[in-house]
Write an enzyme that holds these catalytic residues in place. Sequence first.
Site, PDB file in Angstrom:
ATOM      1  N   SER A 241       0.788  -1.236   0.000  1.00 29.38           N
ATOM      2  CA  SER A 241       0.000   0.000   0.000  1.00 29.38           C
ATOM      3  C   SER A 241       0.819   1.285   0.000  1.00 29.38           C
ATOM      4  O   SER A 241       0.243   2.360  -0.142  1.00 29.38           O
ATOM      5  CB  SER A 241      -0.959   0.019   1.200  1.00 29.38           C
ATOM      6  OG  SER A 241      -2.059  -0.825   0.958  1.00 29.38           O
TER       7      SER A 241
ATOM      8  N   SER B  24      -6.115   3.633   4.266  1.00 26.82           N
ATOM      9  CA  SER B  24      -5.472   2.788   3.255  1.00 26.82           C
ATOM     10  C   SER B  24      -6.521   2.103   2.390  1.00 26.82           C
ATOM     11  O   SER B  24      -6.429   0.918   2.078  1.00 26.82           O
ATOM     12  CB  SER B  24      -4.551   1.738   3.897  1.00 26.82           C
ATOM     13  OG  SER B  24      -3.681   1.194   2.941  1.00 26.82           O
TER      14      SER B  24
ATOM     15  N   LYS C 122       0.342   3.815  -2.761  1.00 24.13           N
ATOM     16  CA  LYS C 122      -0.618   4.920  -2.740  1.00 24.13           C
ATOM     17  C   LYS C 122       0.064   6.277  -2.614  1.00 24.13           C
ATOM     18  O   LYS C 122      -0.564   7.312  -2.871  1.00 24.13           O
ATOM     19  CB  LYS C 122      -1.622   4.694  -1.604  1.00 24.13           C
ATOM     20  CG  LYS C 122      -2.535   3.511  -1.889  1.00 24.13           C
ATOM     21  CD  LYS C 122      -3.237   2.990  -0.657  1.00 24.13           C
ATOM     22  CE  LYS C 122      -4.021   1.722  -0.995  1.00 24.13           C
ATOM     23  NZ  LYS C 122      -4.454   0.986   0.174  1.00 24.13           N
TER      24      LYS C 122
END
Length: 466
Positions: A72, A132, A75
């Site tokens: 993640s 997230s 991102k």
Amino acid sequence: MAQLFRLDLLAPALLAVQSRLRHGFVVLALTLAALAGAALTPAVAGPVIVADIDSGRVLYAKQATDPWYPASVTKLMTAYLTLHALRAGQLRPDAPLTVSARAAAVIPSKMGFKPGVEVTVDNALKMMLVKSANDMAVVLAEGVGGSVENFAGMMNQAAEELGMGQSHFVNPNGLPDPGNRTSARDLAVLARTMLRQFPEYAQYFNIEALQMGKRVYKNTNGLVGRYPGVTGMKTGFICASGFNVVATAQRGGRRLLVVVLGAHSGVERTLIAASLFDRGFADSGWGGPGTLDTLPLPTSASPPDMRDAICGAGRGARGEEEAENAPQSASPLFALFKGGASDWETPVAGRTLPPRAALAAVPVFVGRYPGAPATAVAARRGQAQKGETASAYAADEDASPGAKALQKVKRPVARKNASASKQAEARQKPGKAEAGKKANDKKAHDKKAPAKNAAGKNRKTSDNDG
């Protein structure tokens, strides 16, 4: 004398037992210490890097250019391109984006909104960086790039322009894909660039919590609310990568960033990052292996797969959602084996963090403004035609002349189609007598039609004039 004699005979045996107990305790203590040392040093993590944000100088690096699955922390690149679009005026923070079926279908961690729900760019960014949320990453990718595939191309172009030589992206959220890869050094380059290019948007990376209605979402970064001076940025986890974090902190006039990849738990990830910050702020800032641009080449060509070590048998269920939002309390082992080690290779020995302070929650919402309808008009009314998106009808709720014109055009078409459908259904009904009656009715209706149509036309003109 007899009693004294017997005690004298027992003394050697008692001493032998005492010696064995002492020896056993020492062995136990050494074993636990060894286990603790093996579990708590950065050796259990993968690549790490500590760098000065302002100068770009690297204070410490270990395998920092080796490829790794980003999870993640991907991102951050999605946020980078979104901030570029905001600055260029291609998007506004309050611009509504519509959750597509593709966004709604991604696996957790996510917000879980249904297709057709509208979310502003500002709220989508906050949800993606704090919660997230994988679905919000797709929403932003489609809003900026038109499609996930186009956006992935933009991500890779940006990575090339920034000199992120070990990075390649396939999706905007870092969900498992063998084509995704990055390195600790590349992530440090990206984080430093974002903070230097977009200081006005720095608050997105240090939000402590979000509140939507009665529900509160805490930041997945375990340093937030615990480590003094922390200023962001983003965590990540998939089984193949382990637990990753890109973190920034400020103390006095110095700003540092830390990247930790491949930790075995969220707790370990947090404590390693905190200890590296401690060591970094204690360092003069003049040592280290050089700058982000002068680190040695990678020692491996492809990312390792940590799935068995992180999510293998006996380790319990560890899905993406659980991992990102797991409690970040310190392990008792960290408090038990305290030490004064200052070597970069063993900064975690004895490190603990306090419980999280009360977090200040930032309100977020769905829809174009607080209290606005959350769902795009087409999704609510069922008007979207095959191949069209719900966002094509989003203007129906505006008060603009264009929106009113859209209402006048779309709705009569729907009614006309419905009428035609009823007529077709009626024509399919059998019966000669009924068919003959309909034919006679039609002839009578045709004779009266001109006068009726003229009256209707005059009425419409009068209403518009009034």
